[in-house]
Design a protein around this motif. Structure first.
Motif, PDB file in Angstrom:
ATOM      1  N   CYS A 152       0.821  -1.220   0.000  1.00  0.00           N
ATOM      2  CA  CYS A 152       0.000   0.000   0.000  1.00  0.00           C
ATOM      3  C   CYS A 152       0.849   1.261   0.000  1.00  0.00           C
ATOM      4  O   CYS A 152       0.371   2.336   0.374  1.00  0.00           O
ATOM      5  CB  CYS A 152      -0.951  -0.012   1.196  1.00  0.00           C
ATOM      6  SG  CYS A 152      -0.160   0.149   2.820  1.00  0.00           S
ATOM      7  N   ASP A 153       2.125   1.123  -0.426  1.00  0.00           N
ATOM      8  CA  ASP A 153       3.041   2.265  -0.390  1.00  0.00           C
ATOM      9  C   ASP A 153       3.440   2.759  -1.770  1.00  0.00           C
ATOM     10  O   ASP A 153       4.079   3.801  -1.894  1.00  0.00           O
ATOM     11  CB  ASP A 153       4.307   1.899   0.382  1.00  0.00           C
ATOM     12  CG  ASP A 153       5.154   0.882  -0.382  1.00  0.00           C
ATOM     13  OD1 ASP A 153       4.594  -0.175  -0.768  1.00  0.00           O
ATOM     14  OD2 ASP A 153       6.342   1.155  -0.611  1.00  0.00           O
ATOM     15  N   GLY A 154       3.115   2.000  -2.808  1.00  0.00           N
ATOM     16  CA  GLY A 154       3.428   2.418  -4.170  1.00  0.00           C
ATOM     17  C   GLY A 154       4.893   2.353  -4.536  1.00  0.00           C
ATOM     18  O   GLY A 154       5.297   2.935  -5.553  1.00  0.00           O
ATOM     19  N   GLY A 155       5.722   1.630  -3.756  1.00  0.00           N
ATOM     20  CA  GLY A 155       7.154   1.643  -4.041  1.00  0.00           C
ATOM     21  C   GLY A 155       7.920   0.440  -3.571  1.00  0.00           C
ATOM     22  O   GLY A 155       9.076   0.568  -3.151  1.00  0.00           O
ATOM     23  N   ASP A 160      10.986   6.140   2.110  1.00  0.00           N
ATOM     24  CA  ASP A 160      10.829   6.741   3.435  1.00  0.00           C
ATOM     25  C   ASP A 160      10.828   8.252   3.249  1.00  0.00           C
ATOM     26  O   ASP A 160      11.855   8.927   3.387  1.00  0.00           O
ATOM     27  CB  ASP A 160      11.941   6.304   4.379  1.00  0.00           C
ATOM     28  CG  ASP A 160      11.638   6.688   5.829  1.00  0.00           C
ATOM     29  OD1 ASP A 160      10.528   7.197   6.084  1.00  0.00           O
ATOM     30  OD2 ASP A 160      12.501   6.495   6.695  1.00  0.00           O
ATOM     31  N   ASN A 161       9.641   8.765   2.924  1.00  0.00           N
ATOM     32  CA  ASN A 161       9.518  10.173   2.586  1.00  0.00           C
ATOM     33  C   ASN A 161       8.044  10.550   2.709  1.00  0.00           C
ATOM     34  O   ASN A 161       7.198   9.704   3.001  1.00  0.00           O
ATOM     35  CB  ASN A 161      10.014  10.421   1.158  1.00  0.00           C
ATOM     36  CG  ASN A 161      10.302  11.892   0.870  1.00  0.00           C
ATOM     37  OD1 ASN A 161      10.213  12.733   1.758  1.00  0.00           O
ATOM     38  ND2 ASN A 161      10.633  12.195  -0.370  1.00  0.00           N
ATOM     39  N   GLU A 162       7.727  11.819   2.486  1.00  0.00           N
ATOM     40  CA  GLU A 162       6.333  12.254   2.482  1.00  0.00           C
ATOM     41  C   GLU A 162       6.195  13.483   1.599  1.00  0.00           C
ATOM     42  O   GLU A 162       7.171  14.165   1.290  1.00  0.00           O
ATOM     43  CB  GLU A 162       5.842  12.570   3.898  1.00  0.00           C
ATOM     44  CG  GLU A 162       6.541  13.748   4.544  1.00  0.00           C
ATOM     45  CD  GLU A 162       6.002  14.051   5.936  1.00  0.00           C
ATOM     46  OE1 GLU A 162       4.915  13.540   6.270  1.00  0.00           O
ATOM     47  OE2 GLU A 162       6.664  14.815   6.667  1.00  0.00           O
ATOM     48  N   ASN A 163       4.964  13.750   1.185  1.00  0.00           N
ATOM     49  CA  ASN A 163       4.640  14.979   0.476  1.00  0.00           C
ATOM     50  C   ASN A 163       3.450  15.586   1.196  1.00  0.00           C
ATOM     51  O   ASN A 163       2.319  15.132   1.035  1.00  0.00           O
ATOM     52  CB  ASN A 163       4.313  14.709  -0.990  1.00  0.00           C
ATOM     53  CG  ASN A 163       4.103  15.991  -1.783  1.00  0.00           C
ATOM     54  OD1 ASN A 163       3.160  16.728  -1.536  1.00  0.00           O
ATOM     55  ND2 ASN A 163       4.999  16.244  -2.725  1.00  0.00           N
ATOM     56  N   GLY A 172       7.269   2.823   2.954  1.00  0.00           N
ATOM     57  CA  GLY A 172       7.462   1.388   2.765  1.00  0.00           C
ATOM     58  C   GLY A 172       8.496   0.775   3.676  1.00  0.00           C
ATOM     59  O   GLY A 172       8.311  -0.313   4.227  1.00  0.00           O
ATOM     60  N   LYS A 173       9.618   1.472   3.847  1.00  0.00           N
ATOM     61  CA  LYS A 173      10.695   0.967   4.701  1.00  0.00           C
ATOM     62  C   LYS A 173      10.201   0.779   6.134  1.00  0.00           C
ATOM     63  O   LYS A 173      10.492  -0.235   6.788  1.00  0.00           O
ATOM     64  CB  LYS A 173      11.860   1.954   4.671  1.00  0.00           C
ATOM     65  CG  LYS A 173      13.079   1.519   5.475  1.00  0.00           C
ATOM     66  CD  LYS A 173      13.878   0.468   4.753  1.00  0.00           C
ATOM     67  CE  LYS A 173      15.205   0.209   5.443  1.00  0.00           C
ATOM     68  NZ  LYS A 173      16.013  -0.791   4.738  1.00  0.00           N
ATOM     69  N   ARG A 174       9.422   1.709   6.611  1.00  0.00           N
ATOM     70  CA  ARG A 174       8.919   1.622   7.981  1.00  0.00           C
ATOM     71  C   ARG A 174       7.835   0.550   8.112  1.00  0.00           C
ATOM     72  O   ARG A 174       7.692  -0.054   9.181  1.00  0.00           O
ATOM     73  CB  ARG A 174       8.405   2.991   8.429  1.00  0.00           C
ATOM     74  CG  ARG A 174       9.492   4.057   8.388  1.00  0.00           C
ATOM     75  CD  ARG A 174       9.072   5.323   9.094  1.00  0.00           C
ATOM     76  NE  ARG A 174      10.073   6.373   8.884  1.00  0.00           N
ATOM     77  CZ  ARG A 174      10.274   7.395   9.709  1.00  0.00           C
ATOM     78  NH1 ARG A 174       9.549   7.487  10.819  1.00  0.00           N
ATOM     79  NH2 ARG A 174      11.180   8.304   9.447  1.00  0.00           N
ATOM     80  N   ILE A 252      12.126   6.492  -7.714  1.00  0.00           N
ATOM     81  CA  ILE A 252      13.328   6.605  -6.888  1.00  0.00           C
ATOM     82  C   ILE A 252      13.414   7.992  -6.249  1.00  0.00           C
ATOM     83  O   ILE A 252      13.679   8.143  -5.054  1.00  0.00           O
ATOM     84  CB  ILE A 252      14.589   6.342  -7.747  1.00  0.00           C
ATOM     85  CG1 ILE A 252      14.671   4.885  -8.186  1.00  0.00           C
ATOM     86  CG2 ILE A 252      15.854   6.759  -6.995  1.00  0.00           C
ATOM     87  CD1 ILE A 252      15.051   3.923  -7.111  1.00  0.00           C
ATOM     88  N   GLN A 253      13.157   9.010  -7.062  1.00  0.00           N
ATOM     89  CA  GLN A 253      13.282  10.380  -6.571  1.00  0.00           C
ATOM     90  C   GLN A 253      12.132  10.749  -5.651  1.00  0.00           C
ATOM     91  O   GLN A 253      12.342  11.341  -4.576  1.00  0.00           O
ATOM     92  CB  GLN A 253      13.342  11.342  -7.757  1.00  0.00           C
ATOM     93  CG  GLN A 253      14.578  11.150  -8.626  1.00  0.00           C
ATOM     94  CD  GLN A 253      14.546  11.986  -9.898  1.00  0.00           C
ATOM     95  OE1 GLN A 253      13.519  12.593 -10.227  1.00  0.00           O
ATOM     96  NE2 GLN A 253      15.651  12.026 -10.616  1.00  0.00           N
ATOM     97  N   LEU A 254      10.912  10.408  -6.024  1.00  0.00           N
ATOM     98  CA  LEU A 254       9.730  10.801  -5.258  1.00  0.00           C
ATOM     99  C   LEU A 254       9.723  10.189  -3.864  1.00  0.00           C
ATOM    100  O   LEU A 254       9.372  10.837  -2.880  1.00  0.00           O
ATOM    101  CB  LEU A 254       8.463  10.395  -6.017  1.00  0.00           C
ATOM    102  CG  LEU A 254       7.121  10.789  -5.395  1.00  0.00           C
ATOM    103  CD1 LEU A 254       6.981  12.306  -5.361  1.00  0.00           C
ATOM    104  CD2 LEU A 254       5.967  10.159  -6.183  1.00  0.00           C
ATOM    105  N   GLN A 255      10.121   8.922  -3.769  1.00  0.00           N
ATOM    106  CA  GLN A 255      10.038   8.223  -2.504  1.00  0.00           C
ATOM    107  C   GLN A 255      11.378   8.123  -1.766  1.00  0.00           C
ATOM    108  O   GLN A 255      11.481   7.436  -0.754  1.00  0.00           O
ATOM    109  CB  GLN A 255       9.461   6.811  -2.719  1.00  0.00           C
ATOM    110  CG  GLN A 255       8.054   6.816  -3.285  1.00  0.00           C
ATOM    111  CD  GLN A 255       7.256   5.610  -2.833  1.00  0.00           C
ATOM    112  OE1 GLN A 255       7.565   4.978  -1.836  1.00  0.00           O
ATOM    113  NE2 GLN A 255       6.217   5.282  -3.575  1.00  0.00           N
ATOM    114  N   SER A 256      12.389   8.806  -2.274  1.00  0.00           N
ATOM    115  CA  SER A 256      13.722   8.768  -1.644  1.00  0.00           C
ATOM    116  C   SER A 256      14.194   7.331  -1.452  1.00  0.00           C
ATOM    117  O   SER A 256      14.641   6.935  -0.375  1.00  0.00           O
ATOM    118  CB  SER A 256      13.699   9.496  -0.291  1.00  0.00           C
ATOM    119  OG  SER A 256      13.398  10.859  -0.469  1.00  0.00           O
ATOM    120  N   VAL A 257      14.103   6.560  -2.526  1.00  0.00           N
ATOM    121  CA  VAL A 257      14.432   5.138  -2.456  1.00  0.00           C
ATOM    122  C   VAL A 257      15.935   4.891  -2.511  1.00  0.00           C
ATOM    123  O   VAL A 257      16.426   3.904  -1.979  1.00  0.00           O
ATOM    124  CB  VAL A 257      13.712   4.362  -3.586  1.00  0.00           C
ATOM    125  CG1 VAL A 257      14.205   2.930  -3.672  1.00  0.00           C
ATOM    126  CG2 VAL A 257      12.206   4.384  -3.354  1.00  0.00           C
TER     127      VAL A 257
END
Length: 400
Positions: A152-155, A160-163, A172-174, A252-257
């Motif tokens: 449910c995280d799309g990645g 590990d980020n937010e908008n 996702g990582k958490r 990669i950029q949006l979600q700080s992957v």
């Protein structure tokens, strides 16, 4: 990656680690001839018509405080079915597939689905295929503890980020950390003796990326990883473009992957070097691939040639992977996506199979047989099918 089984499908591939030992075979009975070869099946290959077990959704503990939330901020969750008997300390942890969102607009739209919000998730889901608790359907793993981690995280559980402006959480990582801690603290995963980390599609990629991390929890246990249709090839689509290259870069950029990817991989590859795509509708505005996209039997000769070129690229790509004894593959020519979760493709009378010659005899191996042989090291599992349409065990599994 320590030990891994990959499955890549369309033109299905399952890559498997580690395998030791020499071929050993259960008592076999001969089945009807298929495509000019002898086909065999183990005598224990029986089948069940029982209804699948429905497993309740469990939310992670204290999701907001731990930021273990879906795109919309709702609690992340998983489905857990306890093991029993000889499987009480053995575990399968499986990642659900669910696609990626690489733009704000796409992620906002995904919030309205089960892949972006637990508000839309089914409260109970059937456990079938490798998650089945029926011995006749899943003889090697039926009584293991089984977990399905919802996507449910799309990645692929790597961000590990937010908008804040769009009210999007990329956690996702958490989610992964919270699920693991909960399972170890409250469900007994800490005491696992044997474990298998698996996933389908984008969940298959998650299994690859978290394989070493999962092994870290059990330095003395037997841990292996299975990726079903989770290897994404950098291939051109029917228009000569690479649309998913941009999607993955945006993800990669949006979600700080980038900071979450294995350093061993980043030393050799750019973080956007995992991608796939052949017949997106954007590359086929006239719809000439519409029928072929849904059923390979409706592809014309030139379309088949294009798809066979993709198969050749894939087989060449994994050639070095197949060399170590501990690794394995299951690659078939079936026009389908993910074969371990569905009972019809996992272990049934009509499941797709790959032929393998041992001595002067040709045997027919189902996905379940290949996975079990690989995990328990009963024999090698390096199975590569002939090119479509020679495999007569395949059937169309693609739905719009």
């Amino acid at each position: 990656m320590k030990k891994l089984l990959w499955s890549l499908i369309v033109f299905g591939v399952i890559l498997i680690f580690p395998v030791n030992g020499v071929p050993e075979f259960d008592k076999m009975e001969r089945l009807p001839d298929f495509n000019g070869t002898h086909v065999y099946q183990t005598e224990n290959n029986v089948y069940s018509k029982a209804k699948p077990t429905m497993v309740e959704l469990t939310f992670v503990k204290n999701p907001v405080e731990r930021s273990a939330v879906c795109l919309d901020g709702s609690p992340s969750g998983y489905h857990f079915h306890p093991g029993s008997g000889s499987g009480a300390k053995n575990w399968i942890v499986q990642f659900e597939g669910g696609g990626w969102c690489g733009t704000i607009e796409d992620c906002v739209n995904m919030k309205k689905t089960s892949h972006g919000s637990s508000k839309y998730m089914e409260k109970r889901i059937p456990f079938t295929g490798i998650l089945s608790d029926k011995a006749a359907e899943n003889p090697d793993f039926y009584n293991w503890n089984k977990v399905k981690v919802r996507s449910c995280d799309g990645g692929s559980l790597m961000g590990d980020n937010e908008n804040q402006d769009a009210k999007l959480q990329f956690r996702g990582k958490r989610i992964w950390t919270a699920v693991m801690v909960d399972l170890m603290t409250f469900n007994g995963l800490r005491e696992a003796k044997q474990a298998l980390l698996s996933g389908c599609s984008t969940g298959g990629l998650t299994a690859i990326l978290y394989c070493d991390n999962f092994k870290w929890y059990y330095p003395k246990g037997k841990v292996k990883c299975l990726s079903d249709a989770g290897l994404f090839l950098d291939a051109t689509d029917v228009a000569g473009d690479r649309p998913l290259r941009n999607l993955y870069r945006d993800l990669i950029q949006l979600q700080s992957v980038t900071t979450q990817l294995p350093n061993e991989c980043l030393k050799r590859l750019n973080p956007t070097s995992i991608r796939e795509g052949l017949t997106p509708k954007s590359a086929d505005p006239n719809g000439s691939w519409s029928d072929c996209r849904l059923n390979i039997e409706k592809c014309n000769a030139s379309q088949i040639k294009f798809l066979q070129g993709f198969r050749t690229q894939m087989v060449n790509l994994i050639s070095s992977f197949t060399k170590p004894r501990k690794n394995g593959v299951f690659i078939n020519s079936c026009f389908t996506h993910c074969q371990t979760e569905n009972q019809d493709t996992w272990y049934s009378k009509n499941s797709p199979a790959v032929k393998n010659k041992v001595g002067n005899i040709i045997y027919l191996f189902l996905v379940k047989v290949a996975v079990g042989d690989w995990y328990f090291e009963r024999r090698g599992a390096k199975l590569i099918d002939c090119a479509y349409p020679c495999d007569k065990t395949c059937r169309n599994e693609v739905a719009e």
